[in-house]
Design a protein around this motif. Structure first.
Motif, short mmCIF file in Angstrom:
data_model
loop_
_atom_site.label_atom_id
_atom_site.label_comp_id
_atom_site.label_asym_id
_atom_site.label_seq_id
_atom_site.Cartn_x
_atom_site.Cartn_y
_atom_site.Cartn_z
N PHE A 145 -9.41 3.84 -4.72
CA PHE A 145 -8.07 4.24 -4.29
C PHE A 145 -7.80 5.71 -4.59
N PRO A 155 3.21 5.81 -5.91
CA PRO A 155 3.37 4.90 -4.77
C PRO A 155 4.22 3.69 -5.15
N LYS A 157 5.83 -0.28 -4.23
CA LYS A 157 5.19 -1.57 -3.94
C LYS A 157 4.72 -1.63 -2.49
N GLN A 159 4.05 0.83 -0.40
CA GLN A 159 2.96 1.77 -0.16
C GLN A 159 1.64 1.25 -0.71
N LYS A 160 1.66 0.64 -1.89
CA LYS A 160 0.43 0.10 -2.48
C LYS A 160 -0.17 -1.00 -1.61
N LYS A 161 0.67 -1.89 -1.09
CA LYS A 161 0.18 -2.97 -0.22
C LYS A 161 -0.45 -2.39 1.05
N GLU A 164 -3.83 -0.45 0.16
CA GLU A 164 -4.97 -1.30 -0.19
C GLU A 164 -5.54 -1.96 1.06
#
Length: 255
Positions: A145, A155, A157, A159-161, A164
């Motif tokens: 990442f 980032p 929540k 943005q992280k989803k 990934e």
């Protein structure tokens, strides 16, 4: 299994049985452009499905499969992005049906013709797999990442989803020719700057990859109820990060 879940399990399949694929699945592919998520739905697209026994496919790294799906598009701005986005939707749908697939990056039909004046975007080999269809999360060979993302703010929540899902997107020779810059409620996408040799072809291929990435991010947004808008922002149009060119931005809103 949903298409979003398939992101975390699907792998390229290079060995196939000669079993027939059910006709309702073939019809689903033919009509996929009418219902699949995409970034530029106004761009005309057309699918053609060929049996290997009827049409010969040639090219480097060709995978022998019983079926090939060819995606054509009108030659216009963002056609490669839309094509990559739609074809990855088909790839993930096929996986949910137990059908393997593999992108044929340099492939061409031996008796090539254009569909209604449109340009060939990509060929996909597919069929009933003669090798494992899936892999575990740890078997993905992807950059970490931190190597792909530059964050001006931590980032969130959403943005992280999204990121990934994007990180696991497939690419030619697993090059991952993309980078992301995170700002508040936005993710800016950049694609690797092509070399001088074959500039247009390489640039188009990279934009096709961006479409694949966006496909994964759209499915993540649908899964977690995020609203996304893809735009090219004038304020960033001329910006670049080292060896990468701006490809567009995602504006995020989450309920």
């Amino acid at each position: 299994m949903t298409r979003y879940e398939a992101i975390f399990r699907r792998k390229s399949v290079r060995k196939y049985r000669d079993d027939a694929v059910e006709e309702h699945i073939l019809e689903k592919i033919r009509g996929f452009g009418k219902e699949a998520l995409g970034m530029r739905p106004e761009i005309r697209m057309k699918w053609e499905i060929y049996r290997a026994s009827d049409h010969k496919v040639k090219g480097m790294f060709q995978v022998k499969a019983p079926y090939y799906a060819a995606l054509y598009a009108e030659d216009c701005e963002d056609c490669q992005i839309q094509a990559g986005c739609l074809m990855e939707q088909v790839v993930l749908y096929l996986h949910t049906q137990g059908i393997g697939s593999c992108y044929q990056g340099g492939a061409r039909l031996k008796e090539e013709g254009e569909a209604e004046g449109m340009k060939l975007m990509m060929i996909l080999a597919f069929g009933c797999p003669a090798e494992p269809l899936e892999r575990t999360r740890t078997e993905f060979k992807r950059a970490e990442f931190r190597k792909l993302v530059k964050a001006n703010v931590p980032p969130g929540k959403a943005q992280k989803k999204l990121l990934e899902s994007a990180r696991l997107a497939p690419s030619s020779l697993n090059q991952q020719p993309w980078r992301f810059v995170v700002t508040e409620n936005r993710i800016h996408l950049f694609t690797r700057r092509p070399g001088k040799m074959g500039y247009q072809r390489q640039y188009g291929k990279n934009m096709f990859h961006i479409g694949i990435v966006l496909s994964h991010m759209l499915l993540a947004a649908e899964e977690y109820w995020f609203d996304l808008e893809y735009r090219k922002l004038d304020s960033i149009m001329e910006k670049a990060i080292q060896n990468y060119l701006y490809a567009g931005s995602l504006i995020i809103s989450a309920d």
